[in-house]
Design a protein around this motif. Structure first.
Motif, PDB file in Angstrom:
ATOM      1  N   PRO A 137      -1.512  17.282   4.199  1.00  0.00           N
ATOM      2  CA  PRO A 137      -1.384  16.447   3.488  1.00  0.00           C
ATOM      3  C   PRO A 137      -0.017  16.622   2.574  1.00  0.00           C
ATOM      4  CG  PRO A 137      -2.518  18.891   2.224  1.00  0.00           C
ATOM      5  CD  PRO A 137      -2.715  18.296   3.948  1.00  0.00           C
ATOM      6  N   VAL A 138       0.576  15.196   1.915  1.00  0.00           N
ATOM      7  CA  VAL A 138       2.013  15.463   1.244  1.00  0.00           C
ATOM      8  C   VAL A 138       1.577  14.131   0.484  1.00  0.00           C
ATOM      9  CG1 VAL A 138       2.883  16.119   3.538  1.00  0.00           C
ATOM     10  CG2 VAL A 138       2.873  13.147   3.210  1.00  0.00           C
ATOM     11  N   HIS A 139       2.857  14.279  -0.231  1.00  0.00           N
ATOM     12  CA  HIS A 139       3.041  13.372  -0.743  1.00  0.00           C
ATOM     13  C   HIS A 139       4.335  12.166  -0.751  1.00  0.00           C
ATOM     14  CE1 HIS A 139       0.159  15.051  -4.576  1.00  0.00           C
ATOM     15  NE2 HIS A 139       0.510  13.926  -5.021  1.00  0.00           N
ATOM     16  N   TYR A 140       4.710  11.578  -1.051  1.00  0.00           N
ATOM     17  CA  TYR A 140       5.794  10.945  -0.016  1.00  0.00           C
ATOM     18  C   TYR A 140       6.042   9.407  -1.450  1.00  0.00           C
ATOM     19  CZ  TYR A 140       2.811   7.224   0.535  1.00  0.00           C
ATOM     20  OH  TYR A 140       1.975   5.638  -0.067  1.00  0.00           O
ATOM     21  N   ALA A 141       7.882   9.513  -1.374  1.00  0.00           N
ATOM     22  CA  ALA A 141       8.285   8.344  -1.744  1.00  0.00           C
ATOM     23  C   ALA A 141       8.124   7.402  -1.056  1.00  0.00           C
ATOM     24  CB  ALA A 141       9.310   8.438  -2.799  1.00  0.00           C
ATOM     25  N   PHE A 142       8.112   5.871  -0.945  1.00  0.00           N
ATOM     26  CA  PHE A 142       8.378   4.663  -0.355  1.00  0.00           C
ATOM     27  C   PHE A 142       9.577   3.500  -1.129  1.00  0.00           C
ATOM     28  CE2 PHE A 142       7.492   0.370   1.443  1.00  0.00           C
ATOM     29  CZ  PHE A 142       7.483   0.817   2.677  1.00  0.00           C
ATOM     30  N   ASP A 143      10.984   3.568   0.008  1.00  0.00           N
ATOM     31  CA  ASP A 143      11.769   3.038  -0.927  1.00  0.00           C
ATOM     32  C   ASP A 143      12.105   2.023   0.106  1.00  0.00           C
ATOM     33  OD1 ASP A 143      12.704   2.346  -3.806  1.00  0.00           O
ATOM     34  OD2 ASP A 143      14.569   3.241  -2.944  1.00  0.00           O
TER      35      ASP A 143
ATOM     36  N   VAL B  21       0.871  -0.701  -0.188  1.00  0.00           N
ATOM     37  CA  VAL B  21      -0.695   0.000  -0.121  1.00  0.00           C
ATOM     38  C   VAL B  21       1.123   1.517   0.463  1.00  0.00           C
ATOM     39  CG1 VAL B  21      -1.426   1.151   1.869  1.00  0.00           C
ATOM     40  CG2 VAL B  21      -1.809  -1.249   0.792  1.00  0.00           C
ATOM     41  N   LEU B  22       1.635   1.113   0.819  1.00  0.00           N
ATOM     42  CA  LEU B  22       2.369   2.725   0.394  1.00  0.00           C
ATOM     43  C   LEU B  22       2.987   3.062  -0.454  1.00  0.00           C
ATOM     44  CD1 LEU B  22       3.906   1.788   4.571  1.00  0.00           C
ATOM     45  CD2 LEU B  22       2.686   3.987   4.074  1.00  0.00           C
ATOM     46  N   GLY B  23       4.107   1.302  -1.124  1.00  0.00           N
ATOM     47  CA  GLY B  23       4.458   2.221  -2.197  1.00  0.00           C
ATOM     48  C   GLY B  23       3.904   2.139  -3.372  1.00  0.00           C
ATOM     49  N   ARG B  24       2.111   1.928  -3.365  1.00  0.00           N
ATOM     50  CA  ARG B  24       1.498   1.875  -4.364  1.00  0.00           C
ATOM     51  C   ARG B  24       1.165   3.271  -4.123  1.00  0.00           C
ATOM     52  NH1 ARG B  24      -0.801  -2.959  -3.863  1.00  0.00           N
ATOM     53  NH2 ARG B  24      -2.632  -1.920  -2.324  1.00  0.00           N
ATOM     54  N   VAL B  25       0.251   3.845  -2.932  1.00  0.00           N
ATOM     55  CA  VAL B  25      -0.399   5.087  -2.792  1.00  0.00           C
ATOM     56  C   VAL B  25       1.036   6.334  -3.320  1.00  0.00           C
ATOM     57  CG1 VAL B  25      -2.004   6.486  -1.368  1.00  0.00           C
ATOM     58  CG2 VAL B  25      -1.995   4.187  -1.433  1.00  0.00           C
ATOM     59  N   GLY B  26       1.681   6.771  -2.393  1.00  0.00           N
ATOM     60  CA  GLY B  26       2.550   7.719  -2.846  1.00  0.00           C
ATOM     61  C   GLY B  26       1.844   8.785  -2.146  1.00  0.00           C
ATOM     62  N   TYR B  27       0.612   9.158  -1.318  1.00  0.00           N
ATOM     63  CA  TYR B  27       0.009  10.012  -1.400  1.00  0.00           C
ATOM     64  C   TYR B  27      -0.719  10.442  -0.179  1.00  0.00           C
ATOM     65  CZ  TYR B  27      -3.348  14.676  -0.534  1.00  0.00           C
ATOM     66  OH  TYR B  27      -3.989  15.500  -0.036  1.00  0.00           O
ATOM     67  N   GLY B  28      -0.662  10.612   0.737  1.00  0.00           N
ATOM     68  CA  GLY B  28      -0.986   9.978   2.588  1.00  0.00           C
ATOM     69  C   GLY B  28      -1.247  11.981   3.215  1.00  0.00           C
ATOM     70  N   HIS B  29      -1.487  11.733   4.619  1.00  0.00           N
ATOM     71  CA  HIS B  29      -1.633  12.862   5.697  1.00  0.00           C
ATOM     72  C   HIS B  29      -0.377  12.500   7.108  1.00  0.00           C
ATOM     73  CE1 HIS B  29      -5.587  12.595   3.757  1.00  0.00           C
ATOM     74  NE2 HIS B  29      -5.159  14.269   3.752  1.00  0.00           N
TER      75      HIS B  29
END
Length: 164
Positions: free
Chosen positions: A36-42, A15-23
């Motif tokens: 709200p923020v965009h993020y990258a998960f790696d 989920v973290l890798g797929r979504v890229g947007y959260g709070h």
């Protein structure tokens, strides 16, 4: 009845890798602040881009954060992940360059972080800040009729959610 169950670590990471947007939640002097923020998960790490402002000032004082991410098909079919961690400012070097490349891959316009902040009538200021969040804990939940033998199907890009 809709059943709610825990996500496995692998499912939460997907989920973290797929979504890229959260709070992103942070707190200072017992005053919570959620944005709200965009993020990258790696590789188990979260990278967040922002500009100087209230959030960055708060994180300098208290780097403990919480990131909430969700995928919602409708009220009865959703996944949610919450990650707690510590935000560290990445100021320069190859890791910052790599983080920016990952973040731009998720949010090419860098919105909502990039915005107009006028210093006076002539000059606009945007001071960039990049954070690495190393998770200290995470939890995930899912609900829906898919539990058991039917897999979760993420909403199609641009699809409207059927909730509320």
């Amino acid at each position: 009845m809709i059943e709610v169950e825990d996500l496995s670590e692998q499912q939460a990471n997907e989920v973290l890798g797929r979504v890229g947007y959260g709070h992103l939640g942070c707190s200072l002097n017992d005053r919570p602040y959620v944005v709200p923020v965009h993020y990258a998960f790696d590789e188990g790490t979260i990278f967040i881009y922002t500009t100087e402002g209230k959030k960055a000032a708060m994180l300098r004082e208290n780097p403990n954060v919480c990131l909430q991410v969700e995928e919602v098909v409708n009220n009865e079919d959703w996944r949610s992940v919450i990650v707690e961690g510590v935000a560290e400012d990445i100021t320069a070097g190859p890791e910052r360059d790599r983080a920016m490349k990952l973040i731009v891959g998720v949010s090419p316009t860098l919105t909502p972080a990039v915005s107009v902040r006028w210093m006076d009538h002539w000059v606009r200021e945007n001071v960039e800040v990049v954070y690495r969040v190393r998770p200290t804990s995470s939890t995930g939940r899912q609900a829906g009729r898919r539990i058991g033998n039917k897999p979760f199907v993420p909403p199609a890009a641009g699809a409207k959610d059927n909730f509320m």
